[in-house]
Design an enzyme around this catalytic site. Sequence first.
Site, PDB file in Angstrom:
ATOM      1  CG  HIS A  64      58.602   6.847  64.103  1.00 25.97           C
ATOM      2  ND1 HIS A  64      59.585   7.633  63.540  1.00 25.97           N
ATOM      3  CD2 HIS A  64      59.125   6.359  65.252  1.00 25.97           C
ATOM      4  CE1 HIS A  64      60.654   7.626  64.330  1.00 25.97           C
ATOM      5  NE2 HIS A  64      60.405   6.857  65.372  1.00 25.97           N
ATOM      6  CG  HIS A  94      51.517   1.037  62.809  1.00 27.27           C
ATOM      7  ND1 HIS A  94      51.936  -0.189  63.293  1.00 27.27           N
ATOM      8  CD2 HIS A  94      52.043   1.128  61.554  1.00 27.27           C
ATOM      9  CE1 HIS A  94      52.692  -0.777  62.379  1.00 27.27           C
ATOM     10  NE2 HIS A  94      52.766  -0.004  61.317  1.00 27.27           N
ATOM     11  CG  HIS A  96      52.698   2.958  57.243  1.00 31.35           C
ATOM     12  ND1 HIS A  96      53.965   3.307  57.653  1.00 31.35           N
ATOM     13  CD2 HIS A  96      52.409   1.786  57.874  1.00 31.35           C
ATOM     14  CE1 HIS A  96      54.435   2.386  58.489  1.00 31.35           C
ATOM     15  NE2 HIS A  96      53.510   1.443  58.638  1.00 31.35           N
ATOM     16  CG  HIS A 119      51.197  -2.001  58.563  1.00 32.82           C
ATOM     17  ND1 HIS A 119      52.384  -1.332  58.387  1.00 32.82           N
ATOM     18  CD2 HIS A 119      50.771  -2.375  57.329  1.00 32.82           C
ATOM     19  CE1 HIS A 119      52.669  -1.310  57.091  1.00 32.82           C
ATOM     20  NE2 HIS A 119      51.714  -1.927  56.421  1.00 32.82           N
ATOM     21  CB  THR A 209      57.672  -0.799  56.482  1.00 33.18           C
ATOM     22  OG1 THR A 209      56.758  -0.280  57.468  1.00 33.18           O
ATOM     23  CG2 THR A 209      57.053  -1.969  55.762  1.00 33.18           C
ATOM     24  CB  THR A 210      59.777   1.463  61.017  1.00 35.99           C
ATOM     25  OG1 THR A 210      59.346   0.394  61.857  1.00 35.99           O
ATOM     26  CG2 THR A 210      58.563   2.194  60.475  1.00 35.99           C
TER      27      THR A 210
HETATM   28  C1  GRE Z   1      56.137  -0.524  61.500  1.00 31.84           C
HETATM   29  O1  GRE Z   1      56.723   0.081  62.422  1.00 31.84           O
HETATM   30  O2  GRE Z   1      55.685   0.061  60.506  1.00 31.84           O
HETATM   31  C2  GRE Z   1      55.950  -1.993  61.640  1.00 31.84           C
HETATM   32  C3  GRE Z   1      56.047  -2.577  62.908  1.00 31.84           C
HETATM   33  C4  GRE Z   1      55.865  -3.937  63.045  1.00 31.84           C
HETATM   34  C5  GRE Z   1      55.608  -4.706  61.937  1.00 31.84           C
HETATM   35  C6  GRE Z   1      55.513  -4.110  60.696  1.00 31.84           C
HETATM   36  C7  GRE Z   1      55.675  -2.747  60.527  1.00 31.84           C
HETATM   37  O3  GRE Z   1      56.298  -1.824  63.998  1.00 31.84           O
HETATM   38  O4  GRE Z   1      55.576  -2.164  59.315  1.00 31.84           O
HETATM   39 ZN    ZN Z   2      53.708  -0.343  59.577  1.00 32.47          ZN
END
Ligand code: GRE
Ligand code: ZN
Length: 267
Positions: A64, A94, A96, A119, A209-210
């Site tokens: 992801h 991580h 996006h 994030h 957000t997931t």
């Molecule tokens: C995500 O998987 O994008 C995520 C998390 C934890 C907090 C916020 C978030 O895993 O967006």
């Molecule tokens: Zn995230």
Amino acid sequence: EHVNFGYSGSHGPDHWAENYDTCVGKHQSPINIQEHDVRDINLPLLIFSGLDTPRKFFLINNGHTALLYSSKDNKQFYMSGGPLNGIYVFEQLHFHWGENDREGSEDLINNHSFAMELHAVFYKDKYGSMNDAIHNPDGLAVIAFFFEAEVNDRANPLFDTIVEALPKIEKVGTEIQLSENMHLGHLLNPAGPPSDRMQNYFTYNGSLTTPPCSEVVTWIDFKYPLYLSHLQIAAFRNIRGFEGHKLTHNFRPVQPLSDRRVLHNLP
Ligand code: GRE
Ligand code: ZN
């Protein structure tokens, strides 16, 4: 490989609620942060500790996103103050991104999409772990950094170690240890603390957000973006998602603000 959620087609965001009913809640993330919904206030100082402790980091492709976590054998990285009650411990960071540099961030500011969003996820210390924290409304705090593509296409050397390691985690489930120890302070706050840049942020209550989209996150979005070159951003689009397809984009579309207010901390 089992695909539990994705970003297009029959596994895309419009279908998440079929397997995760919390994804249709009223306090979801991301949102479009619009000037007229924002209230300026003066919160207590946001405080970080352990920022300058160098750590071993591991980079993983979980299908992801590209995710970094660090060994916990060293002094932990903590956050407190600002809108937060209590102490939050760093868990992972991580990214996006989007199919091109005109999209990719999850939260928008006045309808503006940034090219990428980082994030850094923290859980509340008193809950002891990420897994236990996500069952509490104040369980998580996430600091978000927006990225723009640098107009002169200069690379941001602070992110070289991560970007250069991405080809090594092209396949889902692959993981490597980064060659160089890093400290998060260097990565996230290039001006060096104390800096007003990290006191100028929007904050609101929202969700992961997931999936499972749990509404347990205090969001802290820094107003001023960081920069990467177009090529550095493009490197993220080459890692593979499930079924071997390129993970070209992994941002969730904005969700209704509903009855929420967004605060803007004025440094
Ligand atoms: C995500 O998987 O994008 C995520 C998390 C934890 C907090 C916020 C978030 O895993 O967006
Ligand atoms: Zn995230």
